[in-house]
Design an enzyme around this catalytic site. Structure first.
Site: not given
Ligand code: PLP
Length: 406
Positions: A202, A205, A228, A364
């Site tokens: 993932d 960030q 982001k 989240c």
């Molecule tokens: N993974 C991480 C570490 C995040 O910070 C985020 C969003 O804050 C996501 C996944 C999900 O990203 P998105 O909502 O752009 O799909």
């Protein structure tokens, strides 16, 4: 070690982000870039030009504008690939990190048998927890959670012991959106691969703040979001190694991904293009490429140094305030904290009334907060356009809030 606490850090990039000027005119300080970033003028111009000069669908029309837009769309793919140190054939566009991870959790399903293990870490964003949790439930597999140390870092020894021959998938963050800690994922990926597991990163960030490329990490798949990374919402990408993409099957069916269709059967395009069904987010793809091209024209080392210096200044400010407790000592660009005796939402409400935008809540990552034993926290997150004046505004507002609340 440089002492940044007394230095007035200015951002040479700030002027390129018109929203920052607008926000400051309204006495607003933006410290929530980990949620979404502000956009450079280059991206705004690009989006305006695309719609002003003529929208067209890609890969289908045979007229002039369709050709130029298709070429620009494919150049955007190359631009994303360049940012990741990859080649265009290794990139499929998705709606973002969340969609890319869900795609994988469905398309790797047939590789997971009952009692297999899917390994994540204790600090995952819901986007890299829930798709795997649901897959584990569908397949009667086990979700294994790599623990953290008391300092909020990955417990590397425990992690190594928990990645075993039963591991089918390792899905892990590069950089925590809550703790700001960078995870030592390269070694974990190597270990998981030695057992033949699929490895998924993932990079939501990490892709913004870290120079590591998917290839240098050695992972099979890497997911990221444009918004982001100074680009528009509604688009992101999934990187995959060629052989890793070959192991997937189409997941959405419709235009674009099909080679030949009959009423009763169809043949699909080769991977990974069979993963892109329907009209893509064309304008956003072009806009994202403009943001990345803007970034690539900057001195990326200088950006990293600026963000590092700002973070040190932020941490020094926290250290001078005894009521502040950090959730962990961050490595990059953000810090989460609690104020003893105060609810985070009360603090953020008072900060917001004074023009400071930051996040309060569980970011989240509900299970992480359960593990840490905190109901919620505040988070300051930084980007290349922030400066010392932003931090001064924040600390002034924080001191006022603390005076009222304590
Ligand atoms: N993974 C991480 C570490 C995040 O910070 C985020 C969003 O804050 C996501 C996944 C999900 O990203 P998105 O909502 O752009 O799909």
């Amino acid at each position: 070690m440089t002492d940044y606490s007394a230095v007035r850090l200015q951002s040479p990039w700030r002027k390129d982000f018109p929203a920052l000027t607008h926000l400051r005119e309204h006495n607003q300080t933006y410290l929530d870039s980990a949620a979404t970033s502000q956009k450079p003028q280059a991206m705004i111009d690009n989006l305006r030009d695309y719609y002003q000069q003529g929208a067209a669908n890609v890969h289908r029309g045979q007229y002039w504008r369709a050709d130029t837009v298709t070429a620009a769309f494919e150049r955007s793919r190359e631009q994303v690939a360049r940012w990741l140190g990859a080649s265009a054939e290794q990139i499929v566009f998705t709606r973002g990190t969340t969609e890319a991870l869900n795609l994988l959790a469905y398309q790797l399903e047939s590789h997971v048998q009952p009692d297999d293990e899917i390994v994540i870490s204790a600090l995952e964003h819901h986007a890299n927890l829930l798709p795997w949790q649901q897959l584990a439930q569908r397949r009667q597999a086990r979700l294994v959670v790599l623990p953290l140390t008391a300092e909020g870092r990955l417990d590397e020894q425990a992690a190594h012991a928990l990645i075993t021959e039963r591991t089918r998938i390792l899905a892990i963050s590069q950089l925590s959106n809550v703790l700001g800690v960078q995870l030592p994922i390269k070694a974990l990926i190597q270990r998981a691969k030695s057992f033949g597991a699929w490895t998924v990163v993932d990079g939501a960030q990490g892709a913004v703040h870290l120079p590591e490329t998917p290839e240098s990490l050695g992972c099979d798949f890497y997911a990221l979001s444009a918004h982001k990374l100074y680009g528009p919402e509604g688009i992101g990408a999934l990187y995959g190694r060629a052989e890793a993409f070959e192991a997937l099957t189409p997941w959405q069916f419709g235009g674009e991904m099909v080679e030949q269709a009959q009423y009763q059967k169809a043949q699909f395009r080769a991977m990974p293009m069979a993963l892109e069904a329907g009209t893509p987010a064309i304008g956003p793809a072009l806009g994202w490429a403009a943001s990345l091209s803007y970034l690539q024209d900057q001195d990326l080392t200088a950006i990293a140094q600026h963000e590092h210096a700002l973070l040190q200044q932020l941490l020094a400010g926290f250290a001078r305030r005894p009521h502040i407790q950090l959730l962990a000592k961050p490595d990059h660009a953000l810090a989460s904290f609690i104020v003893s005796g105060c609810h985070s939402h009360d603090v953020s409400q008072l900060l917001s009334e004074q023009g400071v935008s930051l996040r309060s809540g569980r970011h989240c990552a509900h299970p992480l907060f359960q593990a840490l034993g905190h109901p919620s926290a505040l988070r300051v997150s930084l980007a290349l356009y922030n400066d010392s004046d932003d931090l001064q505004h924040f600390f002034c507002a924080l001191d006022n809030a603390l005076e009222l609340l304590q």
